[in-house]
Design a protein around this motif. Sequence first.
Motif, PDB file in Angstrom:
ATOM      1  N   THR A  94       0.831  -1.203   0.000  1.00 50.01           N
ATOM      2  CA  THR A  94       0.000   0.000   0.000  1.00 50.01           C
ATOM      3  C   THR A  94       0.869   1.258   0.000  1.00 50.01           C
ATOM      4  O   THR A  94       0.596   2.211  -0.737  1.00 50.01           O
ATOM      5  N   PRO A 140      -1.795   5.204  -2.509  1.00 51.08           N
ATOM      6  CA  PRO A 140      -3.068   5.551  -3.143  1.00 51.08           C
ATOM      7  C   PRO A 140      -3.569   6.947  -2.806  1.00 51.08           C
ATOM      8  O   PRO A 140      -4.190   7.612  -3.634  1.00 51.08           O
ATOM      9  N   LEU A 141      -3.277   7.447  -1.594  1.00 51.55           N
ATOM     10  CA  LEU A 141      -3.783   8.761  -1.207  1.00 51.55           C
ATOM     11  C   LEU A 141      -3.066   9.889  -1.942  1.00 51.55           C
ATOM     12  O   LEU A 141      -3.530  11.026  -1.942  1.00 51.55           O
ATOM     13  N   GLN A 144      -2.530   9.805  -5.169  1.00 50.91           N
ATOM     14  CA  GLN A 144      -2.969   9.801  -6.551  1.00 50.91           C
ATOM     15  C   GLN A 144      -4.082  10.825  -6.747  1.00 50.91           C
ATOM     16  O   GLN A 144      -4.996  10.931  -5.913  1.00 50.91           O
ATOM     17  N   ASP A 201      -6.610  10.824  -8.654  1.00 50.62           N
ATOM     18  CA  ASP A 201      -7.947  10.290  -8.922  1.00 50.62           C
ATOM     19  C   ASP A 201      -8.573   9.595  -7.717  1.00 50.62           C
ATOM     20  O   ASP A 201      -9.698   9.097  -7.798  1.00 50.62           O
ATOM     21  N   THR A 202      -7.876   9.576  -6.575  1.00 52.27           N
ATOM     22  CA  THR A 202      -8.390   8.855  -5.415  1.00 52.27           C
ATOM     23  C   THR A 202      -9.569   9.569  -4.773  1.00 52.27           C
ATOM     24  O   THR A 202     -10.649   8.988  -4.600  1.00 52.27           O
ATOM     25  N   TRP A 203      -9.382  10.838  -4.408  1.00 50.92           N
ATOM     26  CA  TRP A 203     -10.413  11.549  -3.657  1.00 50.92           C
ATOM     27  C   TRP A 203     -11.691  11.795  -4.438  1.00 50.92           C
ATOM     28  O   TRP A 203     -12.782  11.732  -3.854  1.00 50.92           O
ATOM     29  N   VAL A 230     -13.608   8.546  -4.036  1.00 50.33           N
ATOM     30  CA  VAL A 230     -14.110   8.398  -2.669  1.00 50.33           C
ATOM     31  C   VAL A 230     -15.270   9.355  -2.417  1.00 50.33           C
ATOM     32  O   VAL A 230     -16.280   8.981  -1.794  1.00 50.33           O
ATOM     33  N   GLN A 244      -9.766  -0.432 -14.506  1.00 48.98           N
ATOM     34  CA  GLN A 244      -9.510   0.394 -13.326  1.00 48.98           C
ATOM     35  C   GLN A 244      -8.628  -0.337 -12.313  1.00 48.98           C
ATOM     36  O   GLN A 244      -7.782   0.281 -11.660  1.00 48.98           O
ATOM     37  N   THR A 293      -5.843   2.136 -11.635  1.00 51.53           N
ATOM     38  CA  THR A 293      -6.216   3.046 -10.544  1.00 51.53           C
ATOM     39  C   THR A 293      -5.849   2.416  -9.203  1.00 51.53           C
ATOM     40  O   THR A 293      -6.361   1.350  -8.854  1.00 51.53           O
ATOM     41  N   PHE A 337      -6.510   3.159  -6.057  1.00 50.17           N
ATOM     42  CA  PHE A 337      -7.584   2.981  -5.071  1.00 50.17           C
ATOM     43  C   PHE A 337      -8.409   1.744  -5.377  1.00 50.17           C
ATOM     44  O   PHE A 337      -8.705   0.939  -4.483  1.00 50.17           O
TER      45      PHE A 337
END
Length: 233
Positions: A18, A23-24, A26, A28-30, A33, A148, A152, A154
Motif C-alpha cells: 500500500t 493511493p492517497l 494519486q 484520482d483517489t479523492w 471516494v 480500473q 487506478t 484505489f
Amino acid sequence: MVRKLALFFIWITFVGYTIWLAPLDQPDTWPIVKNLLTFQLAKVNAILVAIFWLMGVWPMIYACLMFFDGRMQKFRAWPYFIGSNGTGVICLMPYLILRQPNQKLSGTKDKWLEILDRRSTGVTLLLTTIGLIAYGIIAGDWQDFVLQFQTTAFVHLISLDFCLMCLIFPLTSLFDDDMARRGIHDARIFWTVGLIPLFGPLFYLCWRPSLTTKLEMRSRSVSEPESLAPLGS
C-alpha cells in the motif's frame, strides 16, 4: 504461532504494498471516494460501489466475533474496529495478531453485544450483501472494472483488501474461539464456514446459537446447589 506468523506476513506485505502504491497521493483517489460517500453512483462503476460498501459489511462480520472477545484481552477492540472501516485489514489485523486465544465470555452482555449476538443482525448483513452483489453484477461493467483495477491505485487496493478480508477469516483463532464459546465443536462447520468466502461467515452469524442461553444456564447451575441445600444447613 503459525497462524500469527502467517497473519503478520500478510499484514506487513500488504502495508508495504500500500505504501509503495501510495493511493492517497494519486489525483484520482479523492474524487472516487467523494462520489462513493455522496452516493453519486452514476459516476462510479457499480462493481466498485458494491466492493466499497461490502468493505463496511466485513468489519461488522468481524465485530460480531471480536467484541465478545475484547473484554478478556489486554486492549480494547473498538479502535481496531473503527479503523478497519476506513483502512480494512491494515487496522484490523494488528488486533487479530496480538489477541490471545479466549473461549469464555466474562460478565453479562451489554446493549452492543446484544445487537451483535442477534441472528437478525446476521440476516441483515446477509441481505445487504446479496443486494450489493446483485447490484454490482447487474449494473456493473466488468471490462471497465478490470481496466480500473490495473490502472487506478484505489480500485486496485480496495479490491485486494476485500480479498484479504476473506482470506484471513479462517486463519485467525477468533472464529475458533467463538465456536467454542457457543459449544460448537464440529470441524466440518469450521471448514464449511471458513472456506466459503464472505457467505460462509454470514451464514454462520445467521445460524450460530445465542450466548444468552449459555449464560443463563451457567448462572442457573451456580445458583441451584444453594436452592437445593437443606433448610437446616
